[in-house]
Design a protein around this motif. Structure first.
Motif, PDB file in Angstrom:
ATOM      1  N   GLY A   1       6.457   8.973  -6.468  1.00  0.00           N
ATOM      2  CA  GLY A   1       7.034  10.288  -6.179  1.00  0.00           C
ATOM      3  C   GLY A   1       8.533  10.290  -5.990  1.00  0.00           C
ATOM      4  N   PHE A   2       9.184   9.133  -6.157  1.00  0.00           N
ATOM      5  CA  PHE A   2      10.626   9.048  -5.894  1.00  0.00           C
ATOM      6  C   PHE A   2      11.385   8.598  -7.133  1.00  0.00           C
ATOM      7  N   ARG A   3      12.599   9.104  -7.248  1.00  0.00           N
ATOM      8  CA  ARG A   3      13.449   8.746  -8.388  1.00  0.00           C
ATOM      9  C   ARG A   3      13.988   7.328  -8.254  1.00  0.00           C
ATOM     10  N   TYR A   4      14.407   6.954  -7.041  1.00  0.00           N
ATOM     11  CA  TYR A   4      14.961   5.626  -6.791  1.00  0.00           C
ATOM     12  C   TYR A   4      14.060   4.855  -5.831  1.00  0.00           C
ATOM     13  N   LEU A   5      13.879   3.563  -6.108  1.00  0.00           N
ATOM     14  CA  LEU A   5      13.156   2.662  -5.204  1.00  0.00           C
ATOM     15  C   LEU A   5      14.094   1.532  -4.820  1.00  0.00           C
ATOM     16  N   HIS A   6      14.144   1.228  -3.516  1.00  0.00           N
ATOM     17  CA  HIS A   6      15.063   0.207  -3.023  1.00  0.00           C
ATOM     18  C   HIS A   6      14.298  -0.772  -2.140  1.00  0.00           C
ATOM     19  N   PHE A   7      14.443  -2.085  -2.436  1.00  0.00           N
ATOM     20  CA  PHE A   7      13.762  -3.121  -1.662  1.00  0.00           C
ATOM     21  C   PHE A   7      14.809  -4.031  -1.025  1.00  0.00           C
ATOM     22  N   ALA A   8      14.927  -3.971   0.302  1.00  0.00           N
ATOM     23  CA  ALA A   8      15.811  -4.864   1.049  1.00  0.00           C
ATOM     24  C   ALA A   8      14.910  -5.851   1.783  1.00  0.00           C
ATOM     25  N   THR A   9      14.562  -6.918   1.073  1.00  0.00           N
ATOM     26  CA  THR A   9      13.570  -7.849   1.606  1.00  0.00           C
ATOM     27  C   THR A   9      13.766  -9.216   0.971  1.00  0.00           C
ATOM     28  N   HIS A  10      12.878 -10.123   1.274  1.00  0.00           N
ATOM     29  CA  HIS A  10      12.918 -11.454   0.669  1.00  0.00           C
ATOM     30  C   HIS A  10      12.237 -11.439  -0.703  1.00  0.00           C
TER      31      HIS A  10
ATOM     32  N   THR B   1       0.831  -1.205   0.000  1.00  0.00           N
ATOM     33  CA  THR B   1       0.000   0.000   0.000  1.00  0.00           C
ATOM     34  C   THR B   1       0.867   1.257   0.000  1.00  0.00           C
ATOM     35  N   ALA B   2       1.943   1.230   0.794  1.00  0.00           N
ATOM     36  CA  ALA B   2       2.866   2.371   0.838  1.00  0.00           C
ATOM     37  C   ALA B   2       3.560   2.558  -0.510  1.00  0.00           C
ATOM     38  N   LEU B   3       3.909   1.445  -1.164  1.00  0.00           N
ATOM     39  CA  LEU B   3       4.536   1.550  -2.487  1.00  0.00           C
ATOM     40  C   LEU B   3       3.593   2.237  -3.469  1.00  0.00           C
ATOM     41  N   ARG B   4       2.337   1.817  -3.465  1.00  0.00           N
ATOM     42  CA  ARG B   4       1.379   2.415  -4.391  1.00  0.00           C
ATOM     43  C   ARG B   4       1.121   3.883  -4.051  1.00  0.00           C
ATOM     44  N   GLN B   5       1.180   4.201  -2.769  1.00  0.00           N
ATOM     45  CA  GLN B   5       0.891   5.572  -2.342  1.00  0.00           C
ATOM     46  C   GLN B   5       2.066   6.519  -2.588  1.00  0.00           C
ATOM     47  N   TYR B   6       3.278   6.050  -2.308  1.00  0.00           N
ATOM     48  CA  TYR B   6       4.440   6.940  -2.360  1.00  0.00           C
ATOM     49  C   TYR B   6       5.390   6.658  -3.527  1.00  0.00           C
ATOM     50  N   GLY B   7       5.348   5.432  -4.074  1.00  0.00           N
ATOM     51  CA  GLY B   7       6.363   5.001  -5.033  1.00  0.00           C
ATOM     52  C   GLY B   7       6.524   5.906  -6.228  1.00  0.00           C
TER      53      GLY B   7
END
Length: 793
Positions: A652-661, A644-650
Motif C-alpha cells: 500500500g506504500f509508494r516507498y519502502l525503507h529498511f533501516a536494519t541489518h 508479517t507487517a511487510l506482507r500486510q502493509y507493504g
C-alpha cells in the motif's frame, strides 16, 4: 557340475534377466532397454497407485525411471519407500510373476539357467538402492551423503555368490568417486588402489567395464586424466564382446541398430575422448567426438551432448578455425538453454560437473575476436540470464507480477510438467511433439508474464532492442569478466562498441580497495581508486559524451563502488550520475510509471532481533526522521518491524525503507536476507528466496542496512540478490549499500536523500545526498557505499 559349466549357466540366466535385474520383456523392460525412461516411468506408475502399499518389485523400476530422468524430488521418496520395504523383509526386485506373464518361454530358459547354476532368480535390491541414492547425491553435489549411502551399499552384501563381484566393484566404485568429488583426495586414492586390485578376469569379464569406468571417473574427478585414460583404453576381451552380442541378439536390440549396453557405453566413450582431449591427444579426441556426434542417442543426453560440443569447439579453436569453434559453442549453448536447472547433471556418470558458464565465456571470446560485438554482447546477456535461472532452479512458488495469475500458473505447470521433463532428459519417443509442447508453453508464458518467464528460461534481448530502451542522455557500460578475459561494452542510442581491458590483478585490486573502505581510518584508498579507474573506465570514457551512466557489473565488479573511482582530478560521482542494473535486459521490465498508492513511505527501523548488540539506535532515529514530515507515511519499530507487517502493509506504500541489518551469503545467494523482528508468522529473515514470492510494486525500496557477510569477493550473486529480488517483486528502484556504514552518517545521508526526492529524480537525489555527506564526512567509507539499481525516474 564343472566350474566352467556353472559359470556359463549363470551367464545364461543373467543375460536373460539383464545386468540390471529387471524384466527384459514387456512394456517396462522394452522401455528400459531402449533408454525410453519417460515410457518406463509411465508404465511403472500404472503398477504403483500407492507408493506406501507397493512391493519392491513394482517400486524399483519406478525409482530407476526417476533416477534416469533426474527427478530427484520423486526419486528420494521412492528410494525411501524401498528402504522401508527392505526393513520389513521385502527385498526382492525381480518381478518373476510379471516375467512369466510377459514371456513364458524366456522365463523358462532363465529358470533352467539359474537351476543349473544353483542360484535364485530373486535378487536383493539393497545394494542397488544405496548405489542409486549415492549417485543421485553426487549429481546434486551432496557428496557427504553420497559417501554414507555408498558405505551402506558396501554393508548390504548380496546372498547370491554370483553377485558378489558385481557388488564389490559397484559399491566400492560409488564410494571412491564420492570421496573424489567431495575433495577427500587421500581416501579417494586409497580406495582407487583397492579398486585396481579387484580381478575381472574370466569369468568376470563383463564387469571389467564397470570397474574401469568407476576408476576413470574417479581419476577424472581428481584431475588425473592420464591415469583415467589408461583405464578407458583397456580393450574388452573377445569373450566379453561375444557375451554382449549374445545378449543384444536375445533381446532383439541388434536388429534395431542399437545395443542394450549403449546407455552404459556412451558415458564411457565420452570419458575416453574427454581424457584424450585433456592430455593433449586432440586428433584422437576429435575423431572420437565426431563419431559420438553421429549417434542419435547422444542428443538425448543433454549434459554429455553439450560437453562434447564444447570440447569440439575448443579443438576447432586450437586448429585456428574460429568460426567453426563459435558454431560448436552456439550449439552447446542451445542445448544448455533447453534445460532449466544445473542440478540435472551427469556427475555420477562422468566424474565432474561441467562448467556451463565456460561455454559462454569461450563463445563471447571467439565472437569478440571475430569482431562480432553485437553477438558477443547478446551472449553476455544470455550468460547472465543462465546464471539467474540456475540460481532459481529449485524454486517453484514465484509471485505472478503480471498477466492472469491462474493462466500463468497453469503455463508454469505445463512448462515444468513431468512428461516434458522426462522427454527433455532422455526419452526417445514422441520427441517432436514433446518439444513443441515445451516451446508452446514457454512462448505463451513469455507473452503472458515475461518477468516470470525470464526466471525459468534463459531469455535476453537483441542488442537493437536494448539500444532502443536507453534514453538519448544515457550511456550503458556493461562489463564481462571471466579471467583472463575482461571486456567492456559501451552501448548508446547511437551504437555499440567493445574493448578488451587489462584484467591483471583485478580481483586482488577490488579486494584491497574494499578493505580500504571498511574503515574511515585508512589512507591508501585513493591510489587503488585511481588504479581501478584507469583499468575499468579510462579506456571507454572517450566513447561517452553524456553525463548519465548505466553500469552493468559482473563478477567481482559487483562489489565495487563505481561512484568512488577517481580519475586523478575528481571522483566519478562528481562528473557523472550513475545507476546500476543486474543485466541490460532488465530495462525491458522496469515500469515507466509508478503504481498509484495511497500510502507514501513505510519505514522499518531498528527491529528487535533479540540481542541488544544488534540494536541500531541511529537507524531508529533515521526511520522516524524520514517519515516525520511526509503525509500518509508509517514507521514500524522494534517488534513491529517484522515480515508479517511487510506482507500486510507493504503493497500500500509508494516507498519502502529498511533501516536494519542485512546478511549476505555468497555460497547460497537465495539465503541472503534482511533481518527483521521475529513474530508468530515469520522467522525474521526476509530472504531473497521469499522476495520472488512477494508482490510489492513499490516505486522505491531503500536498504539502509548494516551489511554483514560482504567481506568475501565472489561472483556477485549475493550483492545483487536482494536488489534483483525486489526488482522482481515490482520495485522500480532499489537503493542499497555495499558495506556496513556508520550509523550517524547513514542517517544524515538518508534524510538528505528523501528531502531531495521532492525536487529531483531518484538517481540525482542520491547523488546530491552523497555529495552533501562527503562535505561533512570526506572519506568514501561514509558516502560511497550506496548505489541505486533500476529506474532513475
Amino acid at each position: 557340475m564343472s566350474p566352467k559349466f556353472k559359470i556359463y549357466s549363470v551367464l545364461f540366466a543373467v543375460i536373460l534377466l539383464s545386468g540390471c535385474a529387471t524384466d527384459l520383456m514387456g512394456k517396462k523392460g522394452s522401455a528400459m532397454m531402449a533408454a525410453r525412461y519417460g515410457d518406463l516411468e509411465k508404465h511403472a506408475l500404472e503398477e504403483v497407485p500407492d507408493m506406501a502399499k507397493s512391493k519392491t518389485v513394482k517400486l524399483f523400476p519406478l525409482c530407476m525411471a526417476y533416477a534416469k530422468l533426474k527427478k530427484y524430488n520423486k526419486l528420494f521418496p521412492c528410494l525411501d519407500q524401498v528402504e522401508v520395504n527392505v526393513k520389513n523383509g521385502d527385498t526382492n526386485m525381480v518381478d518373476i510373476e510379471q516375467m512369466e506373464k510377459d514371456s513364458p518361454f524366456m522365463m523358462g530358459l532363465a529358470k533352467m539357467g539359474s537351476g543349473m547354476a544353483g542360484v535364485s532368480l530373486e535378487q536383493d535390491v539393497s545394494p542397488y538402492l544405496y548405489i542409486m541414492r549415492a549417485e543421485a547425491f553426487m549429481d546434486i553435489g551432496e557428496y557427504g551423503k553420497a559417501v554414507e549411502d555408498a558405505k551402506r551399499g558396501i554393508a548390504a552384501k548380496p546372498k547370491q555368490w554370483n553377485l558378489e563381484k558385481w557388488h564389490e566393484i559397484n559399491t566400492l566404485g560409488a564410494l571412491t568417486l564420492a570421496y573424489a568429488l567431495g575433495g577427500d583426495r587421500e581416501k579417494a586414492f586409497a580406495h582407487a588402489k583397492q579398486m585396481e586390485a579387484i580381478s575381472t578376469s574370466y569369468p568376470h569379464g563383463l564387469l571389467a567395464i564397470d570397474k574401469h569406468v568407476w576408476l576413470a571417473k574417479t581419476y577424472v574427478a581428481l584431475g588425473e586424466y592420464q591415469r583415467a585414460l589408461h583405464f578407458m583404453e583397456i580393450k574388452e576381451s573377445f569373450f566379453d564382446g561375444f557375451a554382449r552380442g549374445v545378449a543384444d541378439a536375445m533381446v532383439g536390440s541388434s536388429t534395431r541398430g542399437e545395443s542394450m549396453w549403449e546407455f552404459q557405453m556412451l558415458p564411457a566413450e565420452f570419458l575416453r575422448y574427454k581424457c584424450q582431449f585433456e592430455v593433449g591427444k586432440f586428433k584422437e579426441a576429435k575423431a572420437g567426438y565426431d563419431e559420438l556426434l553421429k549417434k542419435s542417442k547422444i542428443r538425448d543426453n543433454g549434459d554429455i551432448y553439450w560437453l562434447i560440443l564444447f570440447d569440439r569447439g575448443r579443438i576447432a579453436e586450437k586448429e585456428g578455425d574460429l568460426k567453426g569453434a563459435a558454431g560448436y559453442y552456439r550449439q552447446a549453448v542451445d542445448v544448455i538453454e533447453q534445460q532449466r536447472s544445473t542440478i540435472n547433471t551427469e556427475t555420477s556418470k562422468i566424474g565432474f560437473v561441467g562448467d556451463k558458464q565456460a561455454v559462454y565465456r569461450q563463445l563471447v571470446a571467439a565472437l569478440f575476436a571475430d569482431r562480432q560485438y553485437a553477438a558477443a554482447f547478446e551472449y553476455v546477456e544470455r550468460s547472465k540470464s543462465r546464471a539467474l535461472v540456475d540460481m532459481l532452479a529449485a524454486k517453484q512458488d514465484f509471485a505472478v507480477v503480471s498477466g492472469d495469475p491462474d493462466k500463468v500458473k497453469n503455463l508454469l505447470a505445463m512448462a515444468s510438467n513431468a512428461e516434458i521433463e522426462a522427454m527433455l532428459q532422455g526419452a526417445v519417443t514422441e520427441k517432436p511433439q514433446t518439444r513443441s509442447l515445451v516451446v508452446s508453453a514457454r512462448q505463451q508464458l513469455q507473452g503472458e508474464s515475461p518477468e516470470l518467464a525470464s526466471l525459468i528460461n534463459v531469455s535476453s534481448l537483441a542488442t537493437s532492442e536494448i539500444q532502443a530502451l536507453i534514453p538519448p542522455d544515457e550511456a550503458l557500460i556493461e562489463y564481462y569478466y571471466n579471467a583472463p578475459d575482461l571486456i567492456a561494452f559501451v552501448l548508446t542510442d547511437k551504437g555499440l562498441s567493445a574493448v578488451r581491458l587489462d584484467s591483471g590483478s583485478l580481483l586482488e585490486s577490488v579486494r584491497q580497495y574494499r578493505k580500504q573502505l571498511e574503515s574511515a581510518n585508512t589512507v591508501g584508498y585513493l591510489d587503488l581508486s585511481k588504479q581501478l579507474y584507469n583499468q575499468l573506465l579510462r579506456p571507454v570514457v572517450a566513447q561517452i559524451n553524456v553525463k548519465k551512466l548505466i553500469i552493468v557489473a559482473h563478477g567481482p565488479l559487483h562489489y565495487l563502488p563505481f561512484n568512488a573511482l577517481h580519475d586523478g582530478q575528481d571522483y566519478l560521482i562528481e562528473r557523472y550520475s550513475l545507476r546500476m542494473l543486474p543485466s541490460a535486459s532488465v530495462l525491458k521490465y522496469l515500469r515507466a510509471e509508478p503504481v498509484a498508492k495511497q500510502g507514501n513511505l513505510l519505514a522499518f527501523g531498528n527491529p528487535d532481533l533479540g540481542n541488544p548488540q544488534f540494536d541500531l539506535a541511529y537507524a531508529q532515529d533515521e526511520a522516524i526522521a524520514i517519515t516525520k514530515n511526509r503525509p500518509q507515511s508509517k514507521v514500524l519499530l522494534r517488534k513491529d518491524a517484522n515480515e508479517t507487517a511487510l506482507r500486510q502493509y507493504g503493497g500500500g506504500f509508494r516507498y519502502l525503507h529498511f533501516a536494519t541489518h542485512g546478511e549476505f551469503n555468497a555460497d547460497a545467494p537465495l539465503k541472503s536476507a534482511l533481518r527483521l523482528a521475529k513474530d508468530e508468522q515469520s522467522d525474521g529473515l526476509l530472504t531473497v528466496d521469499k522476495l520472488y514470492s512477494i508482490k510489492l510494486d513499490a516505486d522505491l525500496v531503500t536498504l539502509s542496512a548494516c551489511e554483514t557477510g560482504l567481506g568475501k569477493i565472489a561472483n556477485g550473486d549475493d550483492v545483487v540478490g536482494l536488489t534483483r529480488g525486489f526488482l522482481y517483486a515490482g520495485s522500480r528502484s532499489i537503493v542499497a549499500s555495499l558495506w556496513q556504514v556508520d550509523d550517524l552518517a547513514t542517517s544524515y545521508l538518508m534524510t538528505r536523500f528523501y528531502d531531495n526526492l521532492q525536487q529531483t529524480d531518484k538517481r540525482e537525489a542520491l547523488r546530491q545526498a552523497q555529495l552533501d555527506t562527503r562535505k561533512k564526512y570526506a572519506h568514501p567509507f561514509y558516502w560511497a557505499a550506496f548505489q541505486i539499481t533500476g529506474s532513475a525516474q
